[in-house]
Write an enzyme that holds these catalytic residues in place. Structure first.
Site, mmCIF file in Angstrom:
data_model
loop_
_atom_site.group_PDB
_atom_site.id
_atom_site.type_symbol
_atom_site.label_atom_id
_atom_site.label_comp_id
_atom_site.label_asym_id
_atom_site.label_seq_id
_atom_site.Cartn_x
_atom_site.Cartn_y
_atom_site.Cartn_z
ATOM 1 C CG ASP A 135 -2.008 -1.044 1.110
ATOM 2 O OD1 ASP A 135 -2.361 -1.400 -0.035
ATOM 3 O OD2 ASP A 135 -2.498 -1.524 2.139
ATOM 4 C CG MET A 178 -5.495 -5.486 -4.069
ATOM 5 S SD MET A 178 -4.552 -6.809 -3.237
ATOM 6 C CE MET A 178 -5.587 -7.127 -1.805
ATOM 7 N N GLY A 179 -5.631 -1.467 -2.387
ATOM 8 C CA GLY A 179 -5.294 -0.195 -1.741
ATOM 9 C C GLY A 179 -6.576 0.486 -1.322
ATOM 10 N NE ARG A 180 -10.808 -2.792 1.658
ATOM 11 C CZ ARG A 180 -11.780 -3.110 0.799
ATOM 12 N NH1 ARG A 180 -12.793 -2.317 0.597
ATOM 13 N NH2 ARG A 180 -11.727 -4.256 0.138
ATOM 14 C CD GLU A 235 -8.891 -3.232 -1.993
ATOM 15 O OE1 GLU A 235 -9.402 -4.347 -2.152
ATOM 16 O OE2 GLU A 235 -7.851 -3.060 -1.308
ATOM 17 N NE ARG A 287 -1.710 -10.113 -0.284
ATOM 18 C CZ ARG A 287 -2.560 -9.980 0.713
ATOM 19 N NH1 ARG A 287 -2.951 -8.770 1.082
ATOM 20 N NH2 ARG A 287 -3.027 -11.025 1.363
#
Lengths: 386, 386
Positions: A135, A178-180, A235, A287
């Site tokens: 992240d 990804m990476g909220r 996401e 990942r």
């Protein structure tokens, strides 16, 4: 100070966390002050259960394999710890003559690392953090091991998907990344645009409130012009009121589960614009992809592991290894020590200067910053249907 | 018979369709009967619009790049053709002195290829098919170019995701795979299980009616035993009545859009078992991944292109290039001609002998058949938390 060294992994894995472990093991082998190098099997839960592996029992060829092993080869955990757990860990370290403890993890793990450092302050035990997160949201350090590979995966995968979609231009393609909370991974999709491949038309970051109407009118006009559109979306997209743009689907204890952002956006396009749309969600594959591992990321992860080992040997404790960028072109980076208490539970978002005015893409400043981290050019594609 | 040669691409791309194009170009260069080698820009729509590229104008280095270019570098289309379109194509071929037409595509394209062959029967035009599909559902040939790479992607990606999930065993992982009607791609996930990596716990194929109760009880018992579960499921799973297990979400003209199978199964696990679950859906990334291109698949795709070129030169028409397997270990394959009318619109499903008794996995017979196609061993992972 002769003693054993223990590596503990925390939180979700990256493509290079095992490379840092490799760096620790190889550096420790060169040093006589270190007895055995242990790995905690299953993170802090493994420490509390006294489940350790002694790497001197592992054939060298298997140690070499660490550099191409995704996830963590010793396991990790995410169990919350009580104050008593820290005291118990200290006694376990003493029992096993562990004097060097290296914690490899993200923000949550650096918090654990800082608390352990405080608990160990009066002991002959040194605690050093190795940053790790796809992240890229740890404070102070220029970037984190794990990010470069996740960024390379997104850039290469979006380039490939875009090449696929433009070859049969009939649909709007949504790629969920990804990476909220922080948009670093999502932003890396911008690197897909090269002389040899086409990039995304729009990038939606979690830092920017999502505007559904603007999204739909943008998609319509891109589609009208090109016959397709490539959209990359985090996401973790949120509305202006900071709630997720997707509805919660279920709750288990304290955890709420939400629908997929990519599928949601594709459905919006289908239902509101009547245009064919589909979404892709590589998710965890992003990942864990070793073929997309960034050579720069791997090398830096190895160096971070080795540097953590040396820092502990030099008597340092309560520090995390960080990177300081000297130059982007040519890429020059140096390793620095960061006081662990300065990074504990800070979350680093994308700065404004990296996001374009419109909030639907990145600036050149970002791509200049990001490019060296992905470790060399992407694949070159031929394209004749211009 | 001196004349020009035209390559036409049809339907969805694969990781090696451009390798077949490469094979055609390089083979044609060696032959004096062939004037120019053209590519139709945008499939049959490109033919009808007379949009061609002449590859003699393309630098050799760019031709070489075809081998690492996903999708199709000349574009493709899926527009339905009328009987008049076939006649128009014949006149266009004559106008451009095109005497060799090579059609590269899946079942739909082989149908087009067969119809074109019939329309061209009384002309000095030879029509040869090159098979291409990630779905591996073309009849008679042992397998199709494009499948080996899609299979390698699934096997490698499931191995990586499984390694990730087992390192922090807290959830049920659902990996959705492409292949709406035939389970060939989904089945390849079985190859993830090696000495160096762990494979899926269950594989759900579209050929087998999905039993929700059995799925849930299986997942529960795997989770109870291991603390996680790795499930691979085809995007095309159906109930016993042959309707999709997911609800339709929207209709555009004749096309119906359905929800994602992976997300649906994850939701079932969450809601019925109260176990953390998430799904990954690499989707199109799986047919566009060049790093997961199978070396065997690429080489066979090149050979298929070259063989199609030679077949046309030898006076053959109305045939498709196919593969006949002589042996799996060592892998030996020979090229054969298949009458195009025997493959038109047949769809080849997984045979019973490749599916296990339970219907939730594959047999050794399948893995023996599949293994040589993915082109060498998967990556080797270290794993200590046994």
């Amino acid at each position: 100070m002769k003693g054993n060294l223990l590596v503990v992994h925390g939180g979700g894995p990256t493509a290079v966390i095992n490379s840092s472990l490799y760096g620790v093991i190889r550096e420790a082998e060169r040093n006589e002050s270190i007895g055995s190098v242990y790995g905690a099997l299953g993170g802090t839960a493994g420490v509390l259960a006294e489940k350790f592996i002694d790497f001197s029992t592992v054939p060298s060829a298997e140690i070499e394999m660490l550099k191409q092993t995704p996830s963590t080869a010793i396991g990790t955990s995410r169990t919350p710890l009580t104050p008593e757990d820290y005291d118990r860990m200290i006694s376990i370290f003493k029992k096993h003559n562990i004097k060097y403890v290296l914690f490899n993890g993200g923000n949550g793990s650096m918090d654990t690392c800082g608390k352990l450092y405080r608990a160990a302050k009066d002991e002959d035990i040194r605690v050093v953090g190795i940053p790790k997160t796809i992240d890229n949201d740890i404070a102070i350090t220029d970037h984190c091991p794990g990010y470069g590979s996740a960024a390379r995966f997104v850039a290469q995968t979006v380039a490939e998907i875009a090449q696929d979609v433009r070859s049969m231009p009939i649909h709007v393609s949504i790629v969920e990344t990804m990476g909220r909370n922080a948009g670093w991974i999502t932003a890396a999709a911008a690197l897909a645009a090269t002389e040899y491949s086409c990039g995304p038309d729009r990038i939606y970051l979690p830092e920017i409130a999502f505007d559904e109407d603007k999204f739909l009118s943008d998609v319509q006009s891109i589609y009208d012009r090109k016959g397709y559109a490539i959209i990359v979306a985090s996401e973790g997209l949120k509305k202006a009121d900071h709630t997720p743009i997707v509805d919660p689907i279920f709750k288990i204890r304290r955890d709420t589960y939400f629908g997929d952002v990519g599928a949601h956006l594709a459905e919006l396009v289908l239902k509101n614009l009547g245009i064919k749309a589909r979404s892709e969600k590589p998710g965890i594959a992003g990942r864990a992809s070793i073929l997309n591992q960034s050579s720069v990321d791997r090398e830096e992860a190895i160096q971070a592991g080795a540097a953590a080992c040396r820092a502990a040997l030099e008597g340092k404790t309560g520090v995390m290894i960080g990177f300081k960028r000297l130059s982007s072109d040519p890429y020059q980076m140096e390793i620095m020590d960061v006081p662990i208490e300065e990074v504990m539970l800070h979350e680093r978002m994308m700065p404004k200067e990296f996001i374009n005015e419109d909030g639907t893409g990145v600036t050149e400043k970002f791509t200049e910053w990001c490019r060296p981290l992905v470790g060399g050019d992407l694949l070159k594609f031929a394209w004749f249907n211009k």
